[in-house]
Enzyme design. Structure first.
Site, mmCIF file in Angstrom:
data_model
loop_
_atom_site.group_PDB
_atom_site.id
_atom_site.type_symbol
_atom_site.label_atom_id
_atom_site.label_comp_id
_atom_site.label_asym_id
_atom_site.label_seq_id
_atom_site.Cartn_x
_atom_site.Cartn_y
_atom_site.Cartn_z
ATOM 1 C CG HIS A 184 -5.045 -45.035 -49.263
ATOM 2 N ND1 HIS A 184 -5.078 -44.969 -48.141
ATOM 3 C CD2 HIS A 184 -3.980 -44.040 -49.502
ATOM 4 C CE1 HIS A 184 -4.565 -44.034 -47.384
ATOM 5 N NE2 HIS A 184 -3.788 -43.322 -48.210
ATOM 6 C CB CYS A 244 -7.652 -43.661 -46.259
ATOM 7 S SG CYS A 244 -8.689 -44.898 -47.141
ATOM 8 C CG ASP A 249 -1.853 -40.787 -47.182
ATOM 9 O OD1 ASP A 249 -2.998 -40.375 -46.894
ATOM 10 O OD2 ASP A 249 -1.409 -42.019 -47.509
#
Lengths: 676, 307
Positions: A464, A420, A480
């Site tokens: 995250h 991430c 994202d």
């Protein structure tokens, strides 16, 4: 040197048990050699008791103390702070075992055991640790009991039974204390447990999050008033990173923002920047129970508001606590999932802030971004093009190759493997280079739904990083990039996805999390967690309720008012004791004759002639006759009557006569020979 | 009987006082000790009149009297007596020692060895002696007045607590006051008067008085007062252990005698206070200093109220 005083056998037994248990409770945050020295000291004490070994000499004791102190300093690098202090106390406590010369030394050890066991609560307040603390107090109490009433050769079990009785008897008192004892927030400062924070930190450089991926600890738990939203909606915003120095992302505010106060408290007038938030629809309301993080930022869904007076909304639309969260904290939140943030055009200084990229880093990315921008001037299209690139060519892995100076260049056009934070970082950098305001957001994503209880468990491995992009007219959009690479990362929980990988949870080898594929162990883990959650919710809920109540009662909380309240509560608590003492006081056992005699004495006392304690009636009368000869005859008669009634035990007539004589006995200061 | 006792007491005291000048209180206590049927220990430095007091008491009461000077080589047989072979009767005949008298003055008892001390103390406790397997009764009444030098003096064998307990009272005479000393120095040697001292009491009267001592009334509140005193000594941190029940009985016995000498047939707290120090001081294990015990007893009497 033989000890001057021999500790009772059963007391020694329980004392050693207490020492071992106290050390055991603190094992998690102690250098292991402290525990080892505790065991050695306990063994030495046993040998001392058996008169096999001798007490260590002065030189040895001093060098042991010196060695332990320097060992601690080497281990922690400082003496300030909670952990080194507790460790210092523990080593002193362990070394004290080697010099029990007097009863008071053993008592010091016993009382210290109580303190050390209670200190454990500073490190953990889960239900299991609370129960452990309660159980650990038992042998200490047994040692105390054995110390005070243990006969020479009585069995340890006897003392334990008494201790158990005492502890059970103390439970009602404990509950009363729990209910009435005010939770005073910050009248004094508790030193921080660690210098390092737990969970996400206030900056992000490549590789940070792998550490979190290996930890199965709970980050926070969330209880929703309604149903739990979709997994893909659960982006728990914690920190917003707008600053980038080529390697590290960090926070910009409060210095980067200049339109009003950075933090908006719920009990203060609204800042002007609150107008840039558009909240639509019904808010989602929930309560977050956050584990200690030692940092002030809180986690919530966008865009949040909290009614708690200690929680503020920051200029970058996240929640911040007034103080670092050093123990479990519960806070209520309302979130408007349907929102627009800063939809109108950004002022120049905001654009500069969200577009800044450091010079001399990632030249290739900058070049390609500018090319793309010329080819596709529309930011949304540009964004989708980049996401498509991720989707086609990139691999999601928890073990990415290392990156050099130009982290984004190497990642985007070289390794193409990462997780991430690599995606968020490169995405934001690319968008900024292409002239689209963007920033990195760090927090947690998703969570584990408790199968039976209606709450969500968010673990450290759910940490995250994602991005937010500003589009004119729509404001900040959550993007994202990880979802573009590995959509299952978002759809499924992290643990479901990586549960089988070796790296997962390698930092907590004994965690029940690792056994989640064994069904009954998994349900045991969830059952334990729901118990623990209920416990902390109950304790924290009570604490919040009580502090609200106190606030209502006192108006404002300051030390004077708290002291006054404590005094009042103490007085109320002691009142039944007072009544009991009053009712059970020694009944006035004086008979009539003694009462009359005391009357006689008090009359003389009033003219300055008190009877001394231990002075008999006759001696008293003789003494007074010298000072007041005028009274001599009356005194003599009264004494005669009293003596024959009291000591010759004649008929009751003397009492009556004494009474009669006393009626007319009116001494005054005039009778005195010398007036004082 | 009470009035008579008082008169007799005054008569005896007057006689003893003519020999031992200015020690009325000590003489009264000594007499109370004899009335109560107890043995007396007089402790003081040499030359304070210990022996004179004992001799004068013996003469004034008219008991058969011997004096034994205890030395370090005195043997039990020297005080109890020995069996000697009589050639004419062809049998052993017992020659009673000085112990077979109504009043024995054991002078400087702590100069002799524990062996001889215990022979004397057995006689004091039982009223009998065992010689060569035969138990012989001692005359009645049997009194021992022992004198001893303070233990700090050299060449002494201190009496153990258990043996000190056999003495009802321990007295200290102390220096005479200036008036008494002037009389003593200017007049003739008072010891010369000893031989002319007449008896102030008949043996029958003495027995009657001793019987009367037992009849002196002790009220409940007085017993309670005594108990409080005993409890105070037992709970105090200044002494290792307090007065024993036997000590308490000794106090009461002495207080009865004291009350009778005062012409009363009931005991008042002042009686207890008068005898408490001489009865209890030598029974209290107070370490450090000869006068600590007396100070502690004074503190006890000042602290415990009479009601």
């Amino acid at each position: 040197m033989r000890p001057l005083w021999q500790i009772p056998r059963d007391c020694l037994f329980w004392l050693l048990v207490s020492v071992i248990i106290s050390i055991g409770l603190h094992l998690g945050h102690l250098p292991p050699w402290v525990a080892l020295s505790g065991i050695i000291a306990a063994g030495w004490q046993i040998q001392l008791y058996r008169e096999r070994w001798r007490q260590p000499g002065r030189l040895l004791k001093w060098s042991l103390a010196g060695a332990c102190a320097s060992g601690l300093f080497l281990h922690y690098g400082r003496f300030t702070g909670l952990e080194p202090m507790v460790a210092l106390l523990l080593t002193g406590y362990v070394l004290k075992l080697l010099e029990i010369h007097h009863r008071r030394d053993a008592l010091v050890l016993i009382y210290l055991s109580y303190l050390i066991i209670i200190l454990q609560s500073l490190f953990s307040t889960t239900m299991v640790s609370s129960l452990l603390v309660l159980a650990a107090l038992l042998p200490v109490t047994a040692a105390l009991v054995a110390m005070h009433c243990g006969a020479e050769n009585s069995r340890p079990a006897t003392a334990l039974r008494t201790a158990l009785t005492i502890t059970v008897q103390a439970i009602p008192l404990m509950l009363v204390m729990f209910i009435v004892m005010p939770r005073i927030g910050s009248l004094w400062a508790v030193p921080q447990q660690n210098s390092a924070t737990t969970g996400v930190s206030d900056s992000m450089s490549p590789g940070d999050m792998t550490q979190l991926g290996r930890s199965g600890k709970i980050a926070f738990r969330v209880e929703f008033d309604g149903p739990i939203p979709e997994q893909s909606q659960l982006y728990w915003r914690g920190l917003v990173f707008s600053g980038f120095d080529g390697r590290r992302w960090d926070q910009q505010g409060p210095w980067g923002y200049n339109d009003g106060q950075f933090l908006q408290w719920s009990n203060q007038p609204q800042e002007t920047w609150d107008q840039v938030i558009t909240r639509r629809g019904a808010p989602l309301s929930y309560r977050v129970t956050l584990e200690a993080t030692n940092s002030p930022w809180l986690f919530a869904l966008s865009t949040p508001l909290s009614q708690s007076s200690t929680v503020a909304l920051s200029r970058d639309f996240r929640l911040v606590n007034r103080e670092p969260v050093i123990s479990k904290l519960q806070y209520p939140v309302k979130s408007w999932l349907d929102n627009q943030l800063e939809p109108a055009s950004l002022p120049g200084w905001r654009k500069r802030l969200e577009l800044a990229i450091p010079a001399g880093f990632n030249p290739k990315t900058v070049e390609i971004a500018q090319q793309w921008r010329e080819q596709t001037p529309e930011p949304l299209v540009l964004m989708n093009r980049l996401l498509a690139l991720y989707n086609q060519q990139f691999i999601y892995t928890l073990r990415p190759p290392a990156l050099g100076k130009h982290t984004v260049d190497e990642f985007l056009w070289g390794t193409k493997k990462g997780f991430c934070e690599f995606y968020a970082s490169s995405f934001v950098f690319f968008m900024r280079a292409a002239g689209v305001p963007a920033r990195v957001v760090v927090g947690y994503q998703g969570g584990e739904r408790h199968p039976t209880e209606n709450y969500l468990l968010v673990h450290q491995y759910d940490a995250h990083a994602w991005a937010e992009v500003w589009i004119e007219g729509r404001g900040w959009l959550r993007v994202d990039p990880t979802a573009a690479v590995a959509p299952e990362r978002i759809e499924m929980s992290f643990a479901d996805l990586f549960g089988e990988q070796d790296d997962f949870l390698s930092a907590s080898p004994l965690s029940l999390e690792r056994m989640r594929h064994i069904r009954w162990l998994n349900s045991l883990r969830l059952k334990l967690d729901s118990l623990d959650y209920a416990w902390s919710k109950w304790v924290l809920g009570y604490e919040n309720m009580q502090s609200d109540f106190l606030l209502g009662l006192l108006g404002e909380i300051n030390p004077q008012r708290i002291a006054l309240l404590l005094l009042l509560a103490g007085a109320i608590a002691l009142f039944p004791v007072f009544i009991m003492l009053y009712l059970g006081r020694e009944k006035n056992t004086r008979d009539e004759l003694d009462r009359l005699f005391l009357q006689y004495c008090s009359r003389l006392e009033k003219i300055g002639l008190p009877r001394q304690p231990g002075e008999g009636a006759r001696d008293f009368a003789q003494r007074i006759s010298l000072l007041a000869p005028g009274l001599a005859a009356a005194l003599d008669r009264l004494t005669q009557l009293y003596e024959s009634a009291r000591y010759a035990e004649q008929s009751g007539a003397e009492i009556l006569l004494f009474k009669k004589a006393l009626k007319v006995f009116k001494p005054s200061r005039k009778d005195l020979l010398i007036r004082v | 009987m009470t009035k008579q006792s008082q008169q007799i007491t005054e008569a005896i005291i007057e006689r003893v006082e003519s020999v031992l000048v200015g020690k009325q209180h000590a003489v009264r206590l000594a007499l109370a000790c004899l009335y109560a049927g107890g043995h007396l220990l007089i402790e003081d430095l040499p030359g304070m009149g210990k022996t004179t007091l004992a001799q004068a008491l013996a003469a004034a009461i008219g008991l058969s009297y011997t004096r034994v000077q205890f030395t370090s080589d005195l043997l039990p047989a020297d005080i109890i007596g020995v069996s000697v072979y009589d050639r004419n009767k062809a049998a052993f005949e017992f020659h009673p020692g000085p112990l077979f008298n109504q009043l024995v003055l054991a002078d400087e008892i702590n100069r002799t060895t524990p062996k001889t001390q215990s022979a004397l103390l057995e006689a004091m406790g039982e009223g009998q002696v065992s010689v060569e397997g035969e138990t012989r009764q001692l005359p009645k009444p049997f009194y021992v007045i022992a004198t001893q030098n303070p233990l700090s003096q050299s060449g002494t064998f201190p009496l153990p607590e258990s043996q000190l307990d056999r003495f009802l009272m321990r007295l200290r005479l102390g220096y005479p006051d200036p008036e008494a000393e002037r009389q003593l120095l200017s007049g003739a040697d008072p010891r010369l008067k000893l031989s002319q001292l007449s008896k102030g009491i008949t043996p029958a009267q003495l027995q009657a008085i001793q019987a009367a001592v037992h009849r002196v009334k002790v009220s409940d509140s007085l017993v309670a007062y005594l108990q409080r005193l005993l409890q105070f000594t037992r709970s105090s941190a200044d002494v290792d252990y307090g007065i024993s029940p036997r000590g308490g009985m000794a106090v009461l016995k002495s207080a009865r005698a004291w009350a009778l000498m005062d012409g009363r047939d009931y005991v008042i707290p002042e009686d207890i206070q008068a005898v408490f120090a001489p009865v209890c001081a030598h029974r209290l294990p107070v370490s450090g200093g000869e006068h600590r015990a007396e100070n502690f007893i004074q503190q006890t009497l000042n602290s415990v109220d009479i009601i």
